[in-house]
Scaffold this active site. Sequence first.
Site, PDB file in Angstrom:
ATOM      1  N   TRP A 316     -80.963  14.257 -66.458  1.00  0.00           N
ATOM      2  CA  TRP A 316     -80.353  15.566 -66.207  1.00  0.00           C
ATOM      3  C   TRP A 316     -80.876  16.589 -67.213  1.00  0.00           C
ATOM      4  O   TRP A 316     -81.080  17.763 -66.885  1.00  0.00           O
ATOM      5  CB  TRP A 316     -78.824  15.444 -66.332  1.00  0.00           C
ATOM      6  CG  TRP A 316     -78.089  16.739 -66.111  1.00  0.00           C
ATOM      7  CD1 TRP A 316     -77.637  17.219 -64.923  1.00  0.00           C
ATOM      8  CD2 TRP A 316     -77.717  17.721 -67.089  1.00  0.00           C
ATOM      9  NE1 TRP A 316     -77.005  18.426 -65.100  1.00  0.00           N
ATOM     10  CE2 TRP A 316     -77.041  18.765 -66.422  1.00  0.00           C
ATOM     11  CE3 TRP A 316     -77.887  17.824 -68.478  1.00  0.00           C
ATOM     12  CZ2 TRP A 316     -76.540  19.874 -67.087  1.00  0.00           C
ATOM     13  CZ3 TRP A 316     -77.397  18.941 -69.129  1.00  0.00           C
ATOM     14  CH2 TRP A 316     -76.737  19.948 -68.437  1.00  0.00           C
ATOM     15  N   HIS A 317     -81.118  16.121 -68.442  1.00  0.00           N
ATOM     16  CA  HIS A 317     -81.546  17.052 -69.481  1.00  0.00           C
ATOM     17  C   HIS A 317     -82.986  17.529 -69.295  1.00  0.00           C
ATOM     18  O   HIS A 317     -83.351  18.581 -69.814  1.00  0.00           O
ATOM     19  CB  HIS A 317     -81.394  16.422 -70.870  1.00  0.00           C
ATOM     20  CG  HIS A 317     -79.989  16.498 -71.382  1.00  0.00           C
ATOM     21  ND1 HIS A 317     -79.032  15.576 -71.065  1.00  0.00           N
ATOM     22  CD2 HIS A 317     -79.374  17.412 -72.174  1.00  0.00           C
ATOM     23  CE1 HIS A 317     -77.891  15.907 -71.646  1.00  0.00           C
ATOM     24  NE2 HIS A 317     -78.059  17.023 -72.319  1.00  0.00           N
ATOM     25  N   GLY A 318     -83.798  16.775 -68.597  1.00  0.00           N
ATOM     26  CA  GLY A 318     -85.165  17.228 -68.396  1.00  0.00           C
ATOM     27  C   GLY A 318     -85.986  16.246 -67.613  1.00  0.00           C
ATOM     28  O   GLY A 318     -85.730  15.039 -67.643  1.00  0.00           O
TER      29      GLY A 318
END
Lengths: 466, 379
Positions: A316-318
């Site tokens: 989700w973060h990258g």
Amino acid sequence: MLFSSIPFLFYFLPVVLIIYFLVPYSLKNAVLLLSSLFFYGWGESKYVFLMLVVIAVGYVLGLLIGKYRNQKAGKIFLVLAVVIDIAVLGYFKYADFFISNFNAVTGMQVPLLKIALPIGISFFIFQILSYDIDVYRGQVAVQKNPITLAAYVAMFPQLIAGPIVRYIDVEKQLRKREHNPELVAGGIRRFMIGLGKKILLANLLGECCAVFRESSEKTNLFFWMYGIAYMLHIYFDFSGYSDMAIGLGKIFGFHFMENFNYPYISKSITEFWRRWHISLGSWFRDYVYIPLGGNRVSKGRWIFNIFMVWFLTGFWHGAAWNFIIWGLYFVVFLLLEKFWLGKYLERAKVWNHIYVLFFIMISFMIFDAVSMQEAGKNIAGLFGIGTEGFVSMESIYYLKNYLLIFLMAIIGATPLPKKIYEKIMNVPAGRKVVNVMEPIFLAGLFLIITAFLVDGSFNPFLYFRF
Amino acid sequence: MKSKPVNEEKRFIFHRNFVLVLVMGVVLFGLSVYCWLKPEDKFSESERRVLKSFPKLTAETIINGKFMKEFEDYSVDQFPFREEFRTLKAYASYGLLGKKDNNGIYMTEGHLSKIEYPMQISMLDNAAIRMEEIYNLYLRDENSKCYFSIVPDKNFYLAKENGYPAMDYDNLFSYMKEKVDFAKYIDITGLLDLQDYYKTDTHWRQEEIVDVAQFLQKEMVGVSSDTKYEVKEVPVPFYGVYCGQSALSVEPDKLYYLESEALRDCIVTSYDTGKPLPTNIYNMEKVLGHDAYEMFLSGTSALQVIENPKVENQKELIVFRDSFGSSLVPLLVDGYSKITVIDIRYVQSKMLGNLVDFHGQDTLFIYSTIILNNSMSLR
């Protein structure tokens, strides 16, 4: 548009505040929606339409899910909502990641799509998704007013960097909310604290990290400075933004959930994740971990559930391997603490904090790195491997240059300032002093922050890319 | 009886919140109204740059985001009380946050300077390549005697001793000496010290570099000039480039220049527009401009020719220089009947053949360490 920018603070916000408080109550959500679309369009004019489509789809499917909630069709519409939202996120955020990995594995040359990531897409997709799921679960009533639903998803205070506000938490406030001087004053206090964290701590710590990256003389000391500066930078950057969002929410009559609770005082990694990015953690808990069975399953399945949640948290973060590894890194510690280390950490006084801070610092070095190679180099540098000696004139200079900022940030990351404030407020004379000094202090802080904006160049927001 | 403290508490909280909202409202809306209504400023004297004006508002600039990007720059440039806010930021950086520099500018020993670090080998190589190109194109076949000298910036005397990051100057000098091996290197570092530089500016003081000029002349011509100069003071305070960049309230420097009979008789011609334009050694109109240091040879100029009718030896010198050369070159006129002054930041070296007649003149390349370490501007 950044909260910490002149256009937001002195052009956008005052106009929105005037209009919002002047219009009749029935129009306030519409004002909030229009101003939010303007706010989003300022930075991402071409993606305003995308966001409106995502909201429209969520709205229509929400109506259908609500209508057929206890029937098979309701489940089909829910699956459709999940598939569409994940597909949008997948296309705009992850397409090139998948293509480049496919190319690497197969040796093919499928051209990359090179799509610019719409700002805040991970946040608004998760919000509309949680709404549809909650409607299906019967936890919230269907929102029939499209303006109200759109105002919830697009609400500018939390649109692009969270906290991830769930519909269930603001459902009543979207219908009826209070506006009073106490809330406005509380909102101003919170916003100013966030703005101060961002401009006076996060940006300067980020500057220190940038100096490290550009240095050709990376000494042992410099690697440690970078590690500590980055973990403080990301905390003040993100928690500062959350404070500003919560503060703005209060001014407009909303109560958003807290997103941070002094994570760096944790005694274990497990506790750290209860205190860090709380809205994301609880989202994954409620919409992924528990639906997968949580811990009420076999040990093997439970470990799989944890693995899945942290894989997704990292992803989700990258869209890069270092984010996935960053997420999975925590699986190791969470399981280790669950099965063995937890009881020792609970009893310990000092080393548990050192353990948490050290391994969180390492995790953020992985998080910040462009590649795993770079992460490896930076981590090795902490142990003197591949460094240009222990110290240099340059690293000593920058240590002195940022020393006070480091100290302020370290103290600011603990509840100490809050405790001092509370103690002063418990003494009548102290209350009087605070009463007089608070507006002067906040106005002074605002002017200093404005000065840094007028003469500053380093002002990125880390969480915009998520 | 119990309701009294409760009411007092309520009143206290209400009063506290009311005052806070009022004070913050006045600051926010006050500055906001001023932002909307304030007439545009065109130029920042302290930063010596043109300020951004209101961007072009069209459907195209909105869709491609250009308007938004430019508006952000505009809003910062046109912010009310901008200079005062810049000063506030500088003092807050040093005083409240304990920073040693503000935007790279530091103050020590009464001098303002800008951190010049690290040494950039690629930039040094680029500068050396530019000089070598000039040598190969115009000088080698004409058997010109070539000289090369480096002007150390203030950090050479100031940074390391005071704990600020400093380039390895010895390494820089020896590296450049090795790279520019077609020219005789003239080391002037021993003739300079910190007091030879302005306190608020990057440049050296003309009245303090007579010995440098004499030494260069001796190395190039064989004899040094014994000219006695009159020291003249410019009757306005000199706020150097670092005054504006630092945004601190500092005492200005005094600006002096050296006058002599020979200098008064010199004929200076500028070829910046391609056509000859008479000018002066000292351009007093520039004293009241944005940068008073530009009074020396009128500041930035691509090509100038100084003819000294008092010298009859027919010796000519070509000087490739940066702004440090502006105050130095006038002190070299005693040795030459003609000096051609070239700044390749403002003219492409490949074009010089059309503008200058190279016929075996002595040639001096003199650059400051700042330009060598940031040589992308050399063309």
